[in-house]
Design a protein around this motif. Structure first.
Motif, short mmCIF file in Angstrom:
data_model
loop_
_atom_site.label_atom_id
_atom_site.label_comp_id
_atom_site.label_asym_id
_atom_site.label_seq_id
_atom_site.Cartn_x
_atom_site.Cartn_y
_atom_site.Cartn_z
N TYR A 100 0.84 -1.19 0.00
CA TYR A 100 0.00 0.00 0.00
C TYR A 100 0.89 1.26 0.00
N GLU A 101 0.65 2.16 -0.92
CA GLU A 101 1.39 3.42 -1.07
C GLU A 101 2.92 3.21 -1.08
N PRO A 102 3.40 2.49 -2.08
CA PRO A 102 4.85 2.26 -2.15
C PRO A 102 5.60 3.54 -2.54
N GLY A 103 6.90 3.52 -2.32
CA GLY A 103 7.74 4.64 -2.72
C GLY A 103 8.52 4.28 -3.98
N ARG A 104 9.00 5.29 -4.65
CA ARG A 104 9.81 5.07 -5.86
C ARG A 104 11.28 5.21 -5.50
N THR A 105 12.09 4.38 -6.14
CA THR A 105 13.53 4.46 -5.95
C THR A 105 14.22 4.06 -7.25
N VAL A 106 15.50 4.32 -7.31
CA VAL A 106 16.29 3.99 -8.49
C VAL A 106 17.53 3.23 -8.06
N VAL A 107 17.79 2.13 -8.74
CA VAL A 107 19.03 1.41 -8.54
C VAL A 107 20.01 1.94 -9.58
N VAL A 167 9.06 0.36 -4.06
CA VAL A 167 9.43 -0.37 -2.85
C VAL A 167 8.41 -0.07 -1.76
N PRO A 168 8.24 -0.99 -0.83
CA PRO A 168 7.31 -0.73 0.28
C PRO A 168 7.76 0.47 1.10
N ALA A 169 6.79 1.16 1.67
CA ALA A 169 7.10 2.24 2.61
C ALA A 169 7.87 1.63 3.78
N PRO A 170 8.90 2.30 4.27
CA PRO A 170 9.74 1.71 5.32
C PRO A 170 8.96 1.30 6.57
N GLU A 171 7.99 2.12 6.97
CA GLU A 171 7.23 1.78 8.18
C GLU A 171 6.40 0.53 7.98
N ARG A 172 5.84 0.33 6.79
CA ARG A 172 5.06 -0.86 6.51
C ARG A 172 5.97 -2.08 6.40
N TYR A 173 7.12 -1.90 5.80
CA TYR A 173 8.10 -2.98 5.70
C TYR A 173 8.47 -3.49 7.10
N ALA A 174 8.77 -2.57 8.00
CA ALA A 174 9.21 -2.96 9.34
C ALA A 174 8.10 -3.64 10.13
N VAL A 175 6.89 -3.10 10.08
CA VAL A 175 5.77 -3.72 10.80
C VAL A 175 5.47 -5.09 10.21
N GLY A 204 8.07 9.33 12.77
CA GLY A 204 7.31 8.48 13.70
C GLY A 204 5.83 8.47 13.43
N ASP A 205 5.27 9.58 12.93
CA ASP A 205 3.83 9.61 12.66
C ASP A 205 3.43 8.56 11.64
N GLU A 206 4.27 8.40 10.60
CA GLU A 206 3.98 7.39 9.59
C GLU A 206 4.03 5.99 10.19
N LEU A 207 4.99 5.78 11.08
CA LEU A 207 5.11 4.48 11.74
C LEU A 207 3.91 4.21 12.63
N VAL A 208 3.48 5.21 13.37
CA VAL A 208 2.31 5.03 14.24
C VAL A 208 1.08 4.69 13.41
N ASP A 209 0.89 5.38 12.29
CA ASP A 209 -0.25 5.08 11.41
C ASP A 209 -0.19 3.65 10.88
N ALA A 210 0.99 3.23 10.41
CA ALA A 210 1.14 1.87 9.89
C ALA A 210 0.93 0.84 10.99
N TRP A 211 1.44 1.13 12.19
CA TRP A 211 1.27 0.24 13.34
C TRP A 211 -0.21 0.08 13.68
N GLU A 212 -0.92 1.19 13.76
CA GLU A 212 -2.34 1.14 14.12
C GLU A 212 -3.15 0.38 13.07
N GLU A 213 -2.83 0.60 11.79
CA GLU A 213 -3.56 -0.12 10.75
C GLU A 213 -3.33 -1.63 10.88
N ALA A 214 -2.09 -2.03 11.10
CA ALA A 214 -1.79 -3.46 11.27
C ALA A 214 -2.49 -4.02 12.50
#
Length: 135
Positions: free
Chosen positions: A19-26, A36-44, A83-93
């Motif tokens: 959900y809501e991935p980020g863009r990156t370049v190799v 790529v997954p959002a870091p907060e979602r990846y970690a949770v 941290g706000d993004e992490l809290v949101d991802a945590w609460e959703e999970a």
């Protein structure tokens, strides 16, 4: 997908992760673009999935391999003021069905201390302590 001759496996919890991935370049030649997954979602997600690993030696090693980066990402998100993004991802999970709650609580009990401390800063020590008692 019988008509194409291809098969696919439904990966559990993938909807949460992508959900809501980020863009990156190799950096390779002209550059290769990836989502790529959002870091907060990846970690949770890693925290929750770690508890589903088998209890044999290989499974325990994979669980550590899940938890170590999760702890680093939790810590980095706190340090970089995301941290706000992490809290949101945590609460959703956490609001998902029982398997998520069980996985989060179990993973938290094995999470390296730096990850636990980061979560305590965001969620509060009482929330983390209550989750640790559930596992």
């Amino acid at each position: 997908m019988p008509s194409s001759g291809a098969s696919a496996e439904n990966l559990r919890f993938l909807d949460y992760l992508i959900y809501e991935p980020g863009r990156t370049v190799v950096l390779f030649r002209e550059g290769v673009h990836f989502l790529v997954p959002a870091p907060e979602r990846y970690a949770v997600n890693k925290l929750s999935l770690s508890f589903r690993r088998l209890t044999d030696m290989l499974g325990r090693m994979k669980a550590v391999k899940d938890l170590f980066p999760a702890a680093l990402v939790f810590e980095a998100l706190v340090e970089t003021r995301h941290g706000d993004e992490l809290v949101d991802a945590w609460e959703e999970a956490w609001e998902r069905e029982g398997a998520w709650k069980e996985g989060i609580a179990s993973g938290l009990s094995k999470l390296p201390k730096n990850g636990v401390k980061a979560l305590e800063k965001l969620l509060g020590p009482e929330v983390v302590e209550r989750l640790l008692k559930k596992s």
